[in-house]
Design a protein around this motif. Structure first.
Motif, short mmCIF file in Angstrom:
data_model
loop_
_atom_site.label_atom_id
_atom_site.label_comp_id
_atom_site.label_asym_id
_atom_site.label_seq_id
_atom_site.Cartn_x
_atom_site.Cartn_y
_atom_site.Cartn_z
N LEU A 3 6.03 -1.89 2.84
CA LEU A 3 5.40 -0.79 3.04
C LEU A 3 5.30 0.25 1.86
CD1 LEU A 3 8.00 0.48 5.85
CD2 LEU A 3 5.92 -0.82 6.35
N ALA A 4 4.24 1.02 2.03
CA ALA A 4 4.39 2.22 1.26
C ALA A 4 4.51 3.17 2.06
CB ALA A 4 2.99 2.40 0.51
N PHE A 5 5.31 4.35 1.26
CA PHE A 5 5.75 5.58 1.92
C PHE A 5 4.81 6.70 1.49
CE2 PHE A 5 8.12 9.29 2.86
CZ PHE A 5 8.28 9.28 4.45
N MET A 6 4.37 7.80 1.97
CA MET A 6 3.60 8.59 1.54
C MET A 6 4.00 9.95 2.14
SD MET A 6 0.06 6.69 1.48
CE MET A 6 -0.86 7.04 -0.11
N GLY A 7 4.66 10.84 1.46
CA GLY A 7 4.96 12.16 1.85
C GLY A 7 5.72 13.09 0.69
N ALA A 28 6.03 1.20 -2.68
CA ALA A 28 5.84 2.47 -3.60
C ALA A 28 6.12 3.47 -2.86
CB ALA A 28 4.20 2.33 -4.27
N VAL A 29 6.38 4.82 -3.52
CA VAL A 29 6.51 6.13 -2.89
C VAL A 29 5.35 6.96 -3.50
CG1 VAL A 29 7.70 8.08 -2.20
CG2 VAL A 29 8.86 5.81 -1.99
N TYR A 30 4.47 7.44 -2.53
CA TYR A 30 3.47 8.27 -3.01
C TYR A 30 3.75 9.84 -2.49
CZ TYR A 30 0.18 4.74 -4.16
OH TYR A 30 -0.43 3.45 -4.89
N CYS A 31 3.74 10.72 -3.46
CA CYS A 31 3.96 12.15 -3.21
C CYS A 31 3.19 13.05 -4.09
CB CYS A 31 5.52 12.30 -3.19
SG CYS A 31 6.38 11.96 -4.74
N GLN A 32 3.30 14.29 -3.76
CA GLN A 32 2.62 15.30 -4.74
C GLN A 32 3.04 15.35 -6.00
OE1 GLN A 32 0.08 17.85 -3.65
NE2 GLN A 32 -0.48 16.21 -2.29
N LEU A 78 -0.66 -3.64 -3.72
CA LEU A 78 0.57 -3.66 -3.40
C LEU A 78 0.90 -4.59 -2.25
CD1 LEU A 78 1.27 0.27 -3.48
CD2 LEU A 78 2.14 -1.34 -5.00
N GLY A 79 -0.24 -5.25 -1.48
CA GLY A 79 -0.02 -6.29 -0.64
C GLY A 79 0.86 -5.75 0.54
N LEU A 80 0.31 -4.85 1.09
CA LEU A 80 1.35 -3.72 1.82
C LEU A 80 1.01 -4.53 3.59
CD1 LEU A 80 0.67 -0.25 1.10
CD2 LEU A 80 2.76 -1.72 0.45
N ASP A 81 2.05 -4.52 4.42
CA ASP A 81 1.95 -4.61 5.80
C ASP A 81 1.32 -3.50 6.47
OD1 ASP A 81 2.97 -7.39 5.89
OD2 ASP A 81 4.84 -6.73 5.39
N ALA A 82 2.07 -2.13 5.81
CA ALA A 82 1.48 -1.00 6.53
C ALA A 82 2.19 0.23 5.46
CB ALA A 82 2.45 -0.76 7.91
N ALA A 83 1.45 1.24 5.66
CA ALA A 83 1.84 2.35 5.05
C ALA A 83 2.28 3.52 6.17
CB ALA A 83 0.73 3.08 4.07
N VAL A 84 3.34 4.22 5.88
CA VAL A 84 3.91 5.34 6.53
C VAL A 84 3.57 6.55 5.97
CG1 VAL A 84 6.00 6.30 7.76
CG2 VAL A 84 5.60 3.71 7.76
N VAL A 85 2.92 7.50 6.74
CA VAL A 85 2.55 8.86 5.94
C VAL A 85 3.18 9.99 6.92
CG1 VAL A 85 0.78 10.24 5.57
CG2 VAL A 85 0.34 7.78 5.43
N ALA A 86 4.06 10.87 6.11
CA ALA A 86 4.38 11.94 6.78
C ALA A 86 4.23 13.46 5.78
CB ALA A 86 5.91 11.96 6.98
N ALA A 87 3.28 14.10 6.07
CA ALA A 87 3.13 15.29 5.42
C ALA A 87 2.86 15.06 4.06
CB ALA A 87 4.32 16.24 5.72
N TYR A 88 2.30 14.31 3.80
CA TYR A 88 1.71 13.96 2.23
C TYR A 88 1.10 14.83 1.50
CZ TYR A 88 -0.20 11.08 -1.56
OH TYR A 88 -0.68 10.63 -2.90
N GLY A 89 0.15 15.52 2.22
CA GLY A 89 -0.86 16.41 1.45
C GLY A 89 -2.00 16.07 0.78
#
Length: 301
Positions: A3-7, A28-32, A78-89
């Motif tokens: 996964l990637a996590f984006m928040g 990977a974790v994506y954030c502001q 990144l070869g992701l199965d999915a990305a989870v997004v929560a209030a990323y911005g």
């Protein structure tokens, strides 16, 4: 799953921790990006950034995504199965939405299609809704328009504050996103009826309009604290209202009706229970009024 996590804000932290604890491979974790904060305006990472570093996860903080082709390629690599997004911005462009094998899923803090947009928790309290909830949806390019995977309601208590409701929904979102990844439920299109929008809030939204009815003002106090905060003007200062309650009373809107901060509104009255002057600590009404009187008959701005 990989996964990637984006928040970015506190709302997203329980979901990140839950995914990590469940054993998902968070590539990977994506954030502001870090922003200036505090009196020294020191560059400060957002809550998700801090949590990711604590968990030993790789963090990426792009300032923009739409036209950053190198970021699109890095995300796809990144070869992701999915990305989870929560209030990323940040809005995800089509190239990034399509990169994970199972797409991107979003943890949204309302029962869609009610309160699409940036401030759904605040909007539910402001509107006097009896319930809200969490919707796990598959993302598409529209604003919170994607098909729904799971949803669960939460009752809104008559005295609910945005802080308490925020925390309950954040925890529920963490539990539901784990279920969505484990169970892979079929996606159901959102209904066409009942669509409402919760726009991003600004400081101006916190000004108390005393011509509104007392119940609406009480909801505004509960919905907008701690940010952007509710306030009125008096004695050349902007005074924040941190807690209040509806009481009987009548008079010209904005007029102080007694010596204990009861203020007339367009319908009924609002008792101010906790207040704060600029640069001062918040206080209960009684000690506050000893240092900053709101005399009977005063007109609040």
């Amino acid at each position: 799953m990989r996964l990637a996590f984006m928040g970015s804000p506190d709302f997203a932290v329980p979901a990140l921790r839950a995914l990590h604890a469940a054993g998902h491979d968070i590539a990977a974790v994506y954030c502001q990006p870090p922003r200036p904060a505090g009196r020294g305006q020191k560059e400060t990472p957002c809550p998700v950034h801090r949590a990711a570093l604590e968990l030993g996860l790789a963090v990426r903080t792009p300032a923009r995504l739409k036209r950053d082709l190198a970021e699109h390629d890095a995300f796809a690599a990144l070869g992701l199965d999915a990305a989870v997004v929560a209030a990323y911005g940040l809005i995800l462009p089509r190239a990034m939405l399509d990169a994970p094998r199972q797409g991107c899923i979003n943890i949204h803090a309302s029962l869609l299609p009610r309160w699409r947009g940036a401030a759904p928790i605040h909007a539910a309290i402001l509107a006097g809704d009896d319930a809200t909830g969490i919707t796990i949806m598959r993302m598409e390019e529209g604003l919170d328009t994607g098909p729904m995977l799971l949803a669960q309601a939460v009752q809104i208590a008559p005295d609910a504050t945005v802080g308490a409701l925020h925390d309950a929904l954040a925890d529920l979102g963490a539990r539901l996103v784990l279920r969505a990844l484990a169970e892979q439920p079929p996606a159901v299109p959102q209904p066409d009826a009942g669509v409402t929008y919760a726009p991003k809030l600004t400081k101006a939204d916190g000004r108390l309009d005393w011509t509104a009815d007392a119940a609406a003002l009480d909801r505004r106090v509960r919905a907008l604290n701690p940010w952007p905060g509710t306030f009125f003007d008096h004695g050349g200062e902007q005074v924040r209202v941190l807690a209040a309650q509806v009481e009987p009373g009548e008079g010209p809107p904005g007029t102080v009706l007694d010596d204990a901060a009861l203020v007339a509104t367009g319908c009924g009255a609002l008792r101010l229970l906790r207040l704060q002057r600029p640069g001062r600590a918040a206080q209960e009404a009684e000690p506050f009024l000893r240092g900053f009187p709101l005399p009977r008959g005063a007109a609040l701005g």
